[in-house]
Design a protein around this motif. Structure first.
Motif, PDB file in Angstrom:
ATOM      1  N   LEU A  78       0.792  -1.064   0.060  1.00  0.00           N
ATOM      2  CA  LEU A  78       0.017  -0.099  -0.063  1.00  0.00           C
ATOM      3  C   LEU A  78       0.815   1.279  -0.059  1.00  0.00           C
ATOM      4  O   LEU A  78       1.823   1.383   0.711  1.00  0.00           O
ATOM      5  CB  LEU A  78      -0.984   0.057   1.207  1.00  0.00           C
ATOM      6  CG  LEU A  78      -1.860  -1.085   1.418  1.00  0.00           C
ATOM      7  CD1 LEU A  78      -2.488  -1.085   2.826  1.00  0.00           C
ATOM      8  CD2 LEU A  78      -2.724  -1.315   0.290  1.00  0.00           C
ATOM      9  N   GLN A  79       0.350   2.346  -0.801  1.00  0.00           N
ATOM     10  CA  GLN A  79       1.012   3.761  -0.818  1.00  0.00           C
ATOM     11  C   GLN A  79       0.401   4.635   0.296  1.00  0.00           C
ATOM     12  O   GLN A  79       1.014   5.421   0.857  1.00  0.00           O
ATOM     13  CB  GLN A  79       0.938   4.429  -1.857  1.00  0.00           C
ATOM     14  CG  GLN A  79       1.937   3.721  -2.964  1.00  0.00           C
ATOM     15  CD  GLN A  79       1.715   2.420  -3.591  1.00  0.00           C
ATOM     16  OE1 GLN A  79       0.548   2.041  -4.074  1.00  0.00           O
ATOM     17  NE2 GLN A  79       2.589   1.540  -3.719  1.00  0.00           N
ATOM     18  N   GLN A  84       1.910   4.160  13.996  1.00  0.00           N
ATOM     19  CA  GLN A  84       3.259   3.414  14.430  1.00  0.00           C
ATOM     20  C   GLN A  84       3.798   2.578  13.215  1.00  0.00           C
ATOM     21  O   GLN A  84       4.807   2.724  12.511  1.00  0.00           O
ATOM     22  CB  GLN A  84       3.204   2.613  15.374  1.00  0.00           C
ATOM     23  CG  GLN A  84       4.386   2.130  15.995  1.00  0.00           C
ATOM     24  CD  GLN A  84       4.338   1.433  17.611  1.00  0.00           C
ATOM     25  OE1 GLN A  84       3.190   0.712  17.558  1.00  0.00           O
ATOM     26  NE2 GLN A  84       5.084   2.018  18.361  1.00  0.00           N
ATOM     27  N   PHE A  85       2.763   1.565  12.702  1.00  0.00           N
ATOM     28  CA  PHE A  85       2.877   0.682  11.434  1.00  0.00           C
ATOM     29  C   PHE A  85       3.292   1.614  10.353  1.00  0.00           C
ATOM     30  O   PHE A  85       4.223   1.232   9.574  1.00  0.00           O
ATOM     31  CB  PHE A  85       1.850  -0.199  11.524  1.00  0.00           C
ATOM     32  CG  PHE A  85       2.207  -1.205  10.177  1.00  0.00           C
ATOM     33  CD1 PHE A  85       2.869  -2.029  10.049  1.00  0.00           C
ATOM     34  CD2 PHE A  85       1.362  -1.036   9.163  1.00  0.00           C
ATOM     35  CE1 PHE A  85       3.285  -2.827   9.007  1.00  0.00           C
ATOM     36  CE2 PHE A  85       1.301  -1.783   7.943  1.00  0.00           C
ATOM     37  CZ  PHE A  85       2.512  -2.780   7.943  1.00  0.00           C
ATOM     38  N   CYS A  86       2.362   2.522  10.031  1.00  0.00           N
ATOM     39  CA  CYS A  86       2.432   3.346   8.668  1.00  0.00           C
ATOM     40  C   CYS A  86       3.665   4.093   8.773  1.00  0.00           C
ATOM     41  O   CYS A  86       4.373   4.207   7.477  1.00  0.00           O
ATOM     42  CB  CYS A  86       1.246   4.120   8.629  1.00  0.00           C
ATOM     43  SG  CYS A  86      -0.295   3.315   7.985  1.00  0.00           S
ATOM     44  N   HIS A  87       4.175   4.682   9.658  1.00  0.00           N
ATOM     45  CA  HIS A  87       5.301   5.474   9.525  1.00  0.00           C
ATOM     46  C   HIS A  87       6.440   4.670   9.421  1.00  0.00           C
ATOM     47  O   HIS A  87       7.497   4.952   8.915  1.00  0.00           O
ATOM     48  CB  HIS A  87       5.550   6.336  10.920  1.00  0.00           C
ATOM     49  CG  HIS A  87       4.439   7.418  11.083  1.00  0.00           C
ATOM     50  ND1 HIS A  87       4.127   7.996  12.331  1.00  0.00           N
ATOM     51  CD2 HIS A  87       3.632   7.744  10.106  1.00  0.00           C
ATOM     52  CE1 HIS A  87       3.039   8.880  12.030  1.00  0.00           C
ATOM     53  NE2 HIS A  87       2.645   8.750  10.756  1.00  0.00           N
ATOM     54  N   SER A  88       6.501   3.355  10.106  1.00  0.00           N
ATOM     55  CA  SER A  88       7.749   2.515  10.134  1.00  0.00           C
ATOM     56  C   SER A  88       7.678   2.052   8.574  1.00  0.00           C
ATOM     57  O   SER A  88       8.712   1.577   8.135  1.00  0.00           O
ATOM     58  CB  SER A  88       7.835   1.221  10.799  1.00  0.00           C
ATOM     59  OG  SER A  88       6.579   0.394  10.393  1.00  0.00           O
ATOM     60  N   GLY A 121       6.397   3.571   5.636  1.00  0.00           N
ATOM     61  CA  GLY A 121       6.498   4.777   4.510  1.00  0.00           C
ATOM     62  C   GLY A 121       4.867   4.736   3.784  1.00  0.00           C
ATOM     63  O   GLY A 121       4.926   5.301   2.848  1.00  0.00           O
ATOM     64  N   ILE A 122       3.986   4.473   4.789  1.00  0.00           N
ATOM     65  CA  ILE A 122       2.651   4.331   4.183  1.00  0.00           C
ATOM     66  C   ILE A 122       2.079   5.863   4.657  1.00  0.00           C
ATOM     67  O   ILE A 122       1.941   6.116   5.828  1.00  0.00           O
ATOM     68  CB  ILE A 122       1.565   3.389   4.705  1.00  0.00           C
ATOM     69  CG1 ILE A 122       2.445   2.329   4.460  1.00  0.00           C
ATOM     70  CG2 ILE A 122       0.451   3.383   4.190  1.00  0.00           C
ATOM     71  CD1 ILE A 122       1.857   0.779   5.045  1.00  0.00           C
TER      72      ILE A 122
END
Ligand SMILES: *Cc1c(COP(=O)(O)O)cnc(C)c1O
Length: 367
Positions: A127-128, A147-151, A153-154
């Motif tokens: 996913l972008q 937390q997940f998205c920042h790690s 790059g989402i």
């Protein structure tokens, strides 16, 4: 007196009407129809209220999502996570940008985007961006999602169309984040215009500039083609005037939600987890039944008693006609949809009305 599902008579009370008519007269006299003083006044005050930095008014909530995607550079070839329980527009905005929605499943107890499903769908589809929705006004689990998205790059766009008045946690309103956050000010939302309007919150000065250029035909940047998604001065004046009472009205919704929560314990209706009582904007008051047929039965019964209710949302997005070809996870979303019934929720519901609604629900189950 039948109970209102959207109580415009109390929302637009006499004192409000006098004030707004005066402001609208002023706008007509000054021939100031687009991007007037109330646009900038509202943008400044709303950004403050939501603990963001900038608010940009646009034409509606769906445009707000599309423009947020554009500001992030999301377009053809990109994949964007969308939760299974939300209004059609969340997926529509992704598709209108030429990107592909990927269904992220929901948490079975509250209908909000499930971070574990997000992780699985990212591993499978790369996913972008993702669009968590604060559905009904409940705050999505942003700490885990961020937390997940920042790690990874989402990019994250929060669809807060139903969440004006929602808090992530005590003291931290929706908007108190580095994500882009979008609102709809459609007439039935908690904060509402006399027609269509929407808004985007950002703390990023560069994203703010991109949004300003994009919403007004690309003016100010010769390299880019924009669109028209301006918010007119009349809607901005209505929104600015309503800001005076919005916190009071959202508090009233919260008190009513607490009363429903307590009273409904004596019925077979399932309510949402207690932890949301002080946090949700209670845009809607969803309850859950055992089955679709029970829901249909209760809805019909209540209607005869003058009590309106609404089956939001009777389908997962993955089950909607125009969206069948898209992929992802939807097991819990399908199960959640169809069992949900929203009871009347406005800032103006009285104790007597709550008692009446709950007693009729009990009557339905004992008959
Ligand atoms: C209302 C709504 C929108 C769309 O807003 P419009 O102003 O009607 O374009 C988008 N997402 C959600 C979750 C909504 O409830």
């Amino acid at each position: 007196m039948p109970i209102s599902f959207y109580d415009f008579a109390n929302l637009h009370h006499e004192e409000f009407k006098v004030k707004i008519k005066q402001r609208l007269n002023d706008i007509i006299d000054k021939n100031s129809f687009i991007e007037g003083e109330y646009n900038s006044k509202f943008e400044e005050k709303f950004a403050q209220l939501q603990k963001s930095k900038h608010c940009l008014l646009v034409a509606n909530g769906t445009d707000a999502l599309e423009i947020a995607l554009t500001a992030y550079g999301i377009g053809p070839g990109d994949r964007v996570g969308v939760p299974g329980i939300t209004f059609y527009a969340t997926a529509e905005a992704v598709i209108n940008r030429g990107a592909t929605p990927i269904w992220i499943d929901i948490q079975p107890e509250d209908g909000l985007l499930c971070p574990e499903s997000l992780k699985r769908m990212h591993a499978k589809y790369d996913l972008q961006a993702v669009m968590p929705v604060h559905i009904y006004g409940l705050p999505a689990p942003m700490e885990e999602i961020n937390q997940f998205c920042h790690s990874q790059g989402i990019l994250v766009i929060e669809d807060a169309a139903q969440a004006q008045g929602t808090f992530y946690k005590e003291g931290s309103p929706v908007g108190d984040t580095d994500n882009l956050v979008t609102f709809s000010f459609y007439p039935t939302k908690n904060l509402s215009a006399f027609g269509d309007a929407g808004g985007i919150l950002t703390r990023d000065d560069r994203l703010k500039e991109r949004i300003i250029v994009n919403r007004n035909h690309g003016r100010g940047d010769e390299q880019h083609v924009g669109r028209n998604s301006r918010c007119d001065h009349i809607q901005a004046a209505v929104l600015y005037t309503k800001l005076e009472e919005i916190e009071k009205f959202n508090e009233q919704r919260k008190k009513i939600a607490v009363k429903f929560h307590k009273a409904l314990k004596e019925t077979p209706l399932k309510t949402l987890p207690e932890k949301y009582l002080p946090l949700s904007s209670w845009h809607l008051y969803p309850t859950q039944l055992e089955s679709i047929s029970l829901r249909e039965g209760l809805m019909e019964y209540l209607k005869k008693k003058g009590i309106p209710s609404a089956p939001f949302y009777d389908k997962a997005l993955s089950q909607e006609g125009g969206l069948l070809k898209y992929k992802g996870e939807d097991t819990h979303a399908k199960n959640f949809a169809g069992k949900t019934l929203c009871l009347p929720m406005t800032p103006f519901i009285t104790d007597e009305e709550i008692e009446f609604i709950v007693s009729e629900i009990k009557n339905f189950f004992s008959s």
